[in-house]
Design a protein around this motif. Structure first.
Motif, PDB file in Angstrom:
ATOM      1  N   ARG A 140       0.817  -1.203   0.000  1.00  0.00           N
ATOM      2  CA  ARG A 140       0.000   0.000   0.000  1.00  0.00           C
ATOM      3  C   ARG A 140       0.859   1.265   0.000  1.00  0.00           C
ATOM      4  N   GLU A 143       2.183   1.859  -3.467  1.00  0.00           N
ATOM      5  CA  GLU A 143       1.141   2.365  -4.365  1.00  0.00           C
ATOM      6  C   GLU A 143       0.862   3.835  -4.110  1.00  0.00           C
ATOM      7  N   GLU A 144       0.859   4.249  -2.847  1.00  0.00           N
ATOM      8  CA  GLU A 144       0.607   5.652  -2.522  1.00  0.00           C
ATOM      9  C   GLU A 144       1.702   6.552  -3.093  1.00  0.00           C
ATOM     10  N   ASP A 199      -5.074  -9.920  -3.066  1.00  0.00           N
ATOM     11  CA  ASP A 199      -3.864  -9.256  -3.562  1.00  0.00           C
ATOM     12  C   ASP A 199      -2.697 -10.217  -3.707  1.00  0.00           C
TER      13      ASP A 199
END
Length: 210
Positions: A140, A143-144, A199
């Protein structure tokens, strides 16, 4: 204390937890009964009322599980109400701290008697859960930063974000490898690993191909 008193105390704890949570949620006994039916295990309103009023001497494990789901609480808190008392009679005549009672049921007891194969399996599953959470977090974060890099108009900012993306990608690759290794270790111990989140479903595909 007779042996017949202890089961009544266990039932009373479940009844108290049921009543307190039901009132907290603003539900009637019929609301709870209806929700149990929806889940596929009907518990009549009369049974719920009798349980809360102390007219029912016992409660089944299946009933506890269904009621916990309806009330939105962990089943264990219906048996051992943490925060309400320092100790509890976990077995007939055996008074222990409330947390020790919970730890015994969840397999977190530090007593030597609990150092059994089942304890090892529980610990393996706990470690697996931690590794999955860590891998999801690094994914995560990467991705950010990738999104921030795509939105950055300043070349220096973009380059900085891309550098962070590369670092998080390295961390994520390390986390995934740790998860792979742990699942392989579980299988070596003839323990079937738990299903992975969507995922990471590709890991199960690669495992089945081995």
């Amino acid at each position: 204390m007779t042996q017949t008193d202890w089961p009544s105390k266990v039932t009373a704890r479940v009844a108290d937890a049921l009543r307190a949570r039901r009132e907290e949620l603003g539900l009637t006994a019929q609301d709870v009964a209806d929700a149990c039916s929806v889940l596929g295990y009907p518990i009549p309103r009369s049974v719920i009322a009798n349980l809360e009023n102390g007219r029912r001497a016992s409660v089944g494990l299946a009933e506890i599980l269904i009621l916990a789901e309806v009330l939105g609480v962990p089943p264990i808190t219906m048996l051992f109400p943490l925060g309400t008392a320092p100790t509890i009679e976990v077995l007939p005549g055996r008074e222990v701290s409330m947390w020790d009672a919970v730890a015994w049921v969840t397999g977190e007891s530090r007593e030597e008697a609990m150092k059994a194969p089942a304890q090892t399996v529980l610990n393996m599953f706990r470690e697996h859960g931690i590794l999955v959470s860590v891998a999801l977090l690094s994914r995560r974060m990467g991705e950010e930063k990738r999104r921030e890099a795509a939105l950055a108009s300043d070349p220096e900012h973009r380059a900085r974000f891309l550098g962070m993306v590369a670092e998080f990608d390295r961390i994520h690759a390390r986390d995934i490898q740790a998860l792979r290794d742990w699942r392989a270790r579980m299988r070596e111990q003839e323990v079937v690993p738990p299903a992975l989140p969507d995922d990471f479903a590709y890991l199960e595909s690669s495992e089945s191909a081995q």
